[in-house]
Design an enzyme around this catalytic site. Sequence first.
Site, PDB file in Angstrom:
ATOM      1  N   LYS A  80      51.083  43.878  34.090  1.00  0.00           N
ATOM      2  CA  LYS A  80      49.794  44.386  33.378  1.00  0.00           C
ATOM      3  C   LYS A  80      49.456  45.809  33.874  1.00  0.00           C
ATOM      4  CE  LYS A  80      45.082  42.652  32.791  1.00  0.00           C
ATOM      5  NZ  LYS A  80      44.176  41.521  33.270  1.00  0.00           N
ATOM      6  N   SER A 155      41.388  39.892  29.096  1.00  0.00           N
ATOM      7  CA  SER A 155      41.740  41.637  29.084  1.00  0.00           C
ATOM      8  C   SER A 155      43.323  41.567  28.913  1.00  0.00           C
ATOM      9  CB  SER A 155      41.344  42.115  30.272  1.00  0.00           C
ATOM     10  OG  SER A 155      41.782  41.508  31.629  1.00  0.00           O
ATOM     11  N   SER A 179      41.217  36.098  32.047  1.00  0.00           N
ATOM     12  CA  SER A 179      41.970  37.256  31.592  1.00  0.00           C
ATOM     13  C   SER A 179      43.629  36.770  31.395  1.00  0.00           C
ATOM     14  CB  SER A 179      41.728  38.527  32.197  1.00  0.00           C
ATOM     15  OG  SER A 179      40.526  39.207  31.669  1.00  0.00           O
TER      16      SER A 179
HETATM   17  N1  GLN Z   1      36.403  37.975  29.343  1.00  0.00           N
HETATM   18  C1  GLN Z   1      36.034  38.159  31.009  1.00  0.00           C
HETATM   19  C2  GLN Z   1      35.354  39.514  31.388  1.00  0.00           C
HETATM   20  O1  GLN Z   1      35.172  40.224  30.556  1.00  0.00           O
HETATM   21  C3  GLN Z   1      37.471  38.205  31.645  1.00  0.00           C
HETATM   22  C4  GLN Z   1      37.857  39.169  32.627  1.00  0.00           C
HETATM   23  C5  GLN Z   1      39.019  39.098  33.453  1.00  0.00           C
HETATM   24  O2  GLN Z   1      39.294  38.049  33.686  1.00  0.00           O
HETATM   25  N2  GLN Z   1      39.544  40.251  33.852  1.00  0.00           N
HETATM   26  O3  GLN Z   1      34.828  39.692  32.216  1.00  0.00           O
END
Ligand code: GLN
Length: 501
Positions: A80, A155, A179
């Site tokens: 990532k 994400s 995410s």
């Molecule tokens: N959807 C969550 C957010 O927007 C998850 C983010 C994450 O795990 N990096 O904060």
Amino acid sequence: MNELIRKSAAELVELLGSKQVSSVEVTKAHLDRITEVNPTIHSYLHVTDEAALSVAADIDRRRAAGESLSPLAGLPIAVKDNLTTTDAPTTAGSKILEGWVPQYDATVVRRLREQGMPILGKTNLDEFAMGSSTEFSAYGPSKNPWDIERIPGGSGGGSSSAVAAFTAPLAIGSDTGGSIRFPAAVTGTVGHKPTYGAVSRYGLIALASSLDQIGPVSRSVLDAALLQDVIAGHDPHDSTSLPESLGSMADAARRASVAGKRIGVIKQLTGAGFQPGVQARFDESLALLAKAGAEIVEVDCPSFEYAIAAYYLILPAEASSNLAKFDSVRFGLRITPEGNPTIERVMAATREAGFGPEVKRRIILGTYALSSGYYDAYYGSAQKVRTLIQRDLAAAFEKADVLVSPTAPTTAFKFGEKLEDPLAMYLNDIATIPANLAGIPGMAIPNGLADEDGLPSGIQLLAPAREDARLYEVAAALEALHEGVWGKRMMDFAPELKVGA
Ligand code: GLN
């Protein structure tokens, strides 16, 4: 399609170890697949083909010379793009870091290199990992290989779509509120958020430091375990890194057992609000577990009602502080306005141009929640809710060894569907957020296709802190039960045709 790319990581490890295939062959097969489908799927922001092939050739040479190599030597992987890499740009999906090449490797990246794993490239993400769809990436979204009009989750939609589209056998993700797990659920892949502190965060561009964890993305539970065993372990560069080892996840996955285990269904995370097809697959998974000798119990976590509200105060508060360092002075973008460019005006112009809408929204929210007059009302209250959630989970784990819920309320939604409505986007995280607030491990595995749309659905498993091995043991058993019913692996359902056509 080259048959090597459909193999699991565990199968490739066998083939590499017994010299039936070379690392160059395996790496090249994946790079060719990237060339074929990445223009459509857009999982990768940067492909590091030359570096990957040179690592692969080196491993092949060393294996031929009879050197004893690390377990995953020669197996390619995707990373990532919020983990620092010295040989490739690290953007975190943001314009503010465009072109920045870090001076050091993240600890996880260093460990992959020490294993001799060729890094194929850096995968797409919502800007600074804020989002659930990759639509907030400054470089455009990734697509879901099951249906390219739909989101691959976020994400970490770059990592999930890479693994689901067979451009990488394994990938690294990060999970602050889901995410790793939400993208896994909507792409039919496996994702594990380890216990907080199990994997070093050094070199992970911080979103919310008290919630962030790095973890594996794969197409099977054993594959995730093999990767987890390589990236986990104490790191003196991360003060929150656990001192002790949590044991071998691969051994736990190979034990694969549910008989006699108490499986707790979280009352607040089933029924109303969950897509009928997702709920139906979840109920089937429970029936399979019961048939295999697990005891199904119901657990009550009343404070989960406030989890999203608490998370969306704590996360922006920490993020607003973490992102203060992107000020045009040290990294990436610098915009110098006309006229009298004082340092304040340069910083303001750079942050105005460099950050996207979701990042700005959260910085404003977080700064407000931390401001002196409101600190107790917002940030302080959210921290109290966090404690209540931890207590709910502790009580639930008195009654059950592992807790389960659907990973997400729905299957993959269409691009644009939730983009204009931040609250609708935040609601995806309802089932995944509690694990981050409590620091416990969570795993998402696929449990079939929803009847309404034929898209993947996921089940989440949670265990107490440090009991990641328990998750692997139960998840591997459930995976085998699913595959026993289907007669094939989840990814054998994945459509090949919709990509690269
Ligand atoms: N959807 C969550 C957010 O927007 C998850 C983010 C994450 O795990 N990096 O904060």
